[in-house]
Design an enzyme around this catalytic site. Sequence first.
Site, PDB file in Angstrom:
ATOM      1  N   LYS A  15       0.863  -1.200   0.000  1.00 54.87           N
ATOM      2  CA  LYS A  15       0.000   0.000   0.000  1.00 54.87           C
ATOM      3  C   LYS A  15       0.892   1.241   0.000  1.00 54.87           C
ATOM      4  O   LYS A  15       2.060   1.188   0.406  1.00 54.87           O
ATOM      5  CB  LYS A  15      -0.917   0.022   1.227  1.00 54.87           C
ATOM      6  CG  LYS A  15      -0.201   0.039   2.601  1.00 54.87           C
ATOM      7  CD  LYS A  15       0.164   1.396   3.137  1.00 54.87           C
ATOM      8  CE  LYS A  15       0.891   1.319   4.482  1.00 54.87           C
ATOM      9  NZ  LYS A  15       1.612   2.525   4.868  1.00 54.87           N
ATOM     10  N   ASP A 141      -2.249  -2.391  10.244  1.00 53.28           N
ATOM     11  CA  ASP A 141      -2.474  -2.266   8.800  1.00 53.28           C
ATOM     12  C   ASP A 141      -3.091  -3.519   8.181  1.00 53.28           C
ATOM     13  O   ASP A 141      -3.424  -3.528   6.994  1.00 53.28           O
ATOM     14  CB  ASP A 141      -1.146  -1.988   8.072  1.00 53.28           C
ATOM     15  CG  ASP A 141      -0.688  -0.545   8.222  1.00 53.28           C
ATOM     16  OD1 ASP A 141      -1.524   0.315   8.571  1.00 53.28           O
ATOM     17  OD2 ASP A 141       0.512  -0.283   7.984  1.00 53.28           O
TER      18      ASP A 141
HETATM   19  P1  ATP Z   1       4.228  -0.607   7.917  1.00 54.73           P
HETATM   20  O1  ATP Z   1       4.094   0.331   6.757  1.00 54.73           O
HETATM   21  O2  ATP Z   1       3.014  -1.484   8.174  1.00 54.73           O
HETATM   22  O3  ATP Z   1       4.774  -0.005   9.153  1.00 54.73           O
HETATM   23  P2  ATP Z   1       6.695  -1.496   6.826  1.00 54.73           P
HETATM   24  O4  ATP Z   1       6.519  -1.615   5.349  1.00 54.73           O
HETATM   25  O5  ATP Z   1       7.338  -0.233   7.302  1.00 54.73           O
HETATM   26  O6  ATP Z   1       5.291  -1.690   7.496  1.00 54.73           O
HETATM   27  P3  ATP Z   1       7.487  -4.237   7.031  1.00 54.73           P
HETATM   28  O7  ATP Z   1       8.105  -4.485   5.685  1.00 54.73           O
HETATM   29  O8  ATP Z   1       6.141  -4.791   7.262  1.00 54.73           O
HETATM   30  O9  ATP Z   1       7.527  -2.682   7.380  1.00 54.73           O
HETATM   31  O10 ATP Z   1       8.547  -4.800   8.102  1.00 54.73           O
HETATM   32  C1  ATP Z   1       8.632  -4.349   9.403  1.00 54.73           C
HETATM   33  C2  ATP Z   1       9.364  -5.385  10.277  1.00 54.73           C
HETATM   34  O11 ATP Z   1       8.580  -6.557  10.378  1.00 54.73           O
HETATM   35  C3  ATP Z   1      10.712  -5.794   9.732  1.00 54.73           C
HETATM   36  O12 ATP Z   1      11.658  -5.513  10.711  1.00 54.73           O
HETATM   37  C4  ATP Z   1      10.618  -7.305   9.504  1.00 54.73           C
HETATM   38  O13 ATP Z   1      11.749  -8.008   9.963  1.00 54.73           O
HETATM   39  C5  ATP Z   1       9.391  -7.747  10.280  1.00 54.73           C
HETATM   40  N1  ATP Z   1       8.588  -8.768   9.556  1.00 54.73           N
HETATM   41  C6  ATP Z   1       7.980  -9.811  10.099  1.00 54.73           C
HETATM   42  N2  ATP Z   1       7.350 -10.552   9.154  1.00 54.73           N
HETATM   43  C7  ATP Z   1       7.548  -9.944   7.981  1.00 54.73           C
HETATM   44  C8  ATP Z   1       7.142 -10.223   6.646  1.00 54.73           C
HETATM   45  N3  ATP Z   1       6.400 -11.286   6.323  1.00 54.73           N
HETATM   46  N4  ATP Z   1       7.516  -9.352   5.683  1.00 54.73           N
HETATM   47  C9  ATP Z   1       8.243  -8.255   6.006  1.00 54.73           C
HETATM   48  N5  ATP Z   1       8.671  -7.963   7.241  1.00 54.73           N
HETATM   49  C10 ATP Z   1       8.332  -8.787   8.239  1.00 54.73           C
END
Ligand code: ATP
Length: 295
Positions: A15, A141
């Site tokens: 997203k 989210d």
């Molecule tokens: P948001 O925008 O919801 O805050 P984000 O895009 O900033 O998410 P993610 O890519 O979801 O961040 O990753 C955040 C943390 O979650 C990372 O440190 C990662 O190690 C952990 N994590 C756990 N499971 C997953 C997964 N399936 N995919 C990505 N990261 C994951």
Amino acid sequence: MEAEPLNVFVKAPAKINLSLDVLYKRPDGYHEVDMVMTTIDLADRITLEDRADGRIHLVTNSGVIPQDARNLAWRAAELVRERFRVDRGVTITIAKEIPVAAGLAGGSSDAAAVLSGLNQLWKLGASLEELMELGKQLGSDVPFCLVRGTARATGRGECIEELPAMPPCWVVLAKPPISVSTADVYSDLDLAQITARPKTESLIASLARNDFHGVARQMRNVLEPFVFRKYPEVARLKEQMLRFSGEGVLMSGSGPTVYALFQQESRARRLLHGLKGFCKEVYMVRLLGKRPMST
Ligand code: ATP
């Protein structure tokens, strides 16, 4: 007789935030937010294979996400097994395309895809509302990632109100080579320092008029100044992208990914090529609509 499906393939799209406002800190420690988000066609691909041994196993091509119970996709499978008293197991294979810790909800989308995929694989018959209820236990989210399309997310992000679709466009995304922790950004946040807030109602009115430029002009993220102060390279990236496009450029979520919206493919491609020289992680994708009813 039809054979039982033993595996299911699900797409887990990212997203972007068209707006992000933080209203106040709640007594439970979470921040009350008001966001408009839309789904894009940059997606992880997940395969779920039924296992008779009742165990969860996770395989991924990504070197940076956990492969055990710390992975949100694993936790989603555990939750489904518990809630529906399933004694089967599952092998989850994640082909990771969405940059990690990038503000694109990659982990949340993987969790949402596992919830809806296991609903199909194990024929649980759960409604979207039931899956959203489970999803919010995994992350704020996750309910949005189950609904997809364009929506307003309030509360801590888990209360979803569907909105008219974002007018069709191209999205160019660039992720600088830093990882930003959402928790750190929110804990550094000084609400008294927020000056320019998004006009969320005007943004929604632009969506209702299918007015691309109206949306582009209203895009705001109150987290930008906090992230820009700590990581000036993100601010420089945004300036550079604005020079190409003039409008419709924003940091998504808690960053550090910055994206630009274009109605014209040729202009999007120009920015894509312009960025490729010095930013390794750049993407050009289209928007993705709501989740089809069957899934
Ligand atoms: P948001 O925008 O919801 O805050 P984000 O895009 O900033 O998410 P993610 O890519 O979801 O961040 O990753 C955040 C943390 O979650 C990372 O440190 C990662 O190690 C952990 N994590 C756990 N499971 C997953 C997964 N399936 N995919 C990505 N990261 C994951």
